[in-house]
Design a protein around this motif. Structure first.
Motif, mmCIF file in Angstrom:
data_model
loop_
_atom_site.group_PDB
_atom_site.id
_atom_site.type_symbol
_atom_site.label_atom_id
_atom_site.label_comp_id
_atom_site.label_asym_id
_atom_site.label_seq_id
_atom_site.Cartn_x
_atom_site.Cartn_y
_atom_site.Cartn_z
ATOM 1 N N ARG A 170 8.547 11.744 -1.609
ATOM 2 C CA ARG A 170 9.636 10.796 -1.361
ATOM 3 C C ARG A 170 9.088 9.422 -0.963
ATOM 4 N NH1 ARG A 170 13.802 8.393 -2.825
ATOM 5 N NH2 ARG A 170 15.380 7.839 -1.251
ATOM 6 N N GLN A 173 8.138 7.409 -3.951
ATOM 7 C CA GLN A 173 9.320 6.854 -4.602
ATOM 8 C C GLN A 173 9.839 5.626 -3.853
ATOM 9 O OE1 GLN A 173 11.679 10.422 -4.347
ATOM 10 N NE2 GLN A 173 11.238 11.021 -6.454
ATOM 11 N N SER A 176 7.246 2.495 -3.812
ATOM 12 C CA SER A 176 7.045 1.896 -5.135
ATOM 13 C C SER A 176 7.987 0.726 -5.370
ATOM 14 C CB SER A 176 7.257 2.946 -6.237
ATOM 15 O OG SER A 176 6.265 3.939 -6.187
ATOM 16 N N ARG A 177 9.091 0.689 -4.634
ATOM 17 C CA ARG A 177 10.077 -0.396 -4.793
ATOM 18 C C ARG A 177 9.621 -1.677 -4.115
ATOM 19 N NH1 ARG A 177 14.666 0.774 -1.841
ATOM 20 N NH2 ARG A 177 15.787 -0.831 -3.039
ATOM 21 N N ALA A 184 3.198 1.589 -3.682
ATOM 22 C CA ALA A 184 2.954 3.030 -3.551
ATOM 23 C C ALA A 184 1.575 3.304 -2.953
ATOM 24 C CB ALA A 184 3.068 3.694 -4.917
#
Length: 258
Positions: A170, A173, A176-177, A184
């Motif tokens: 998680r 995920q 990574s934004r 990440a």
């Protein structure tokens, strides 16, 4: 303390000289490097070639202590809790105000910090042990080499957060934004594969317990430039002390790429 300007006011008054993890948690925090203009071009290229550990948020004009894109009242000479002063690659002092050292040729670089993506991790319901324990995040020098630019080169520094495997997935995920604050992770699992011998002996910050079933998760860290400065040995420079960041008026959510 959640208000960025209030926290900066306390820092400017000398009332807070510790790490800033968890302070004004919805605001972007930044690593700091201040160099003479003669070395600033090489350092900017170093950051551009190594965006993972050195994502640039702002660069000042020479001699200007203000960074208006990060906050209208920011004064880089007073608004970091603790500064490190370096001469020829050696740290010579840690101080809470650099006004007396300011020069007309100094250029300030503010780089993205993992404390910003921690807000997103907490919002996603992930626990962060160093925050739970009131500690600075653990940081380590690795055998991962940065790409050189001029005199600047050296190992990548990483920050580590222990997580269960499902939480690590998680975390990949979520972070990574946020490419402007390291994005990440660069490694998950066996620390020896990236040159770390003992997780209980971080090079910077504080060690935390790793519980049964947890994996160490490593992100590129904005302390990497300090390792490069040791190699480059500029005649004079100033950085933040690890964990003692500049807190800006920008909101973390403004840096999300999607």
């Amino acid at each position: 303390m959640r208000n960025a300007r209030h926290v900066r006011k306390l820092i400017r008054q000398g009332a807070w000289q510790s790490h800033t993890s968890g302070l004004a948690s919805d605001h972007v925090q930044g690593n700091l490097v201040i160099l003479p203009e003669a070395q600033a071009g090489d350092f900017l290229r170093f950051c551009q070639r190594n965006p993972k550990p050195c994502p640039v948020l702002a660069v000042s004009e020479p001699g200007q202590p203000q960074l208006p894109t990060l906050g209208h009242d920011i004064d880089i000479r007073t608004d970091v809790p603790l500064y490190r002063v370096w001469r020829h690659g050696e740290m010579v002092s840690e101080i809470g105000d650099i006004s007396a050292l300011w020069r007309d040729d100094l250029v300030s670089f503010v780089l993205g910090c993992s404390f910003s993506f921690e807000f997103a991790l907490l919002e996603a319901g992930l626990r962060l042990r160093h925050i739970d324990q009131g500690k600075n995040v653990a940081m380590y020098r690795t055998n991962l080499q940065t790409q050189a630019a001029g005199v600047f080169h050296g190992p990548m520094v990483v920050s580590m957060r222990p997580m269960l495997a499902k939480d690590a997935i998680r975390a990949v995920q979520v972070t990574s934004r946020f490419p402007n604050v390291h994005g990440a992770p660069v490694h998950i699992g066996d620390p020896s594969l990236i040159g770390i011998a003992d997780l209980q002996k971080p090079d910077y910050g504080d060690a935390v317990d790793i519980e049964a079933g947890e994996l160490p998760v490593f992100w590129a860290c904005g302390v990497t430039p300090q390792a490069a400065l040791v190699q480059a040995r500029p005649e004079f420079c100033i950085t933040h002390a690890p964990g003692a960041m500049l807190i800006t008026d920008l909101l973390n959510q403004q840096l999300a790429s999607f």
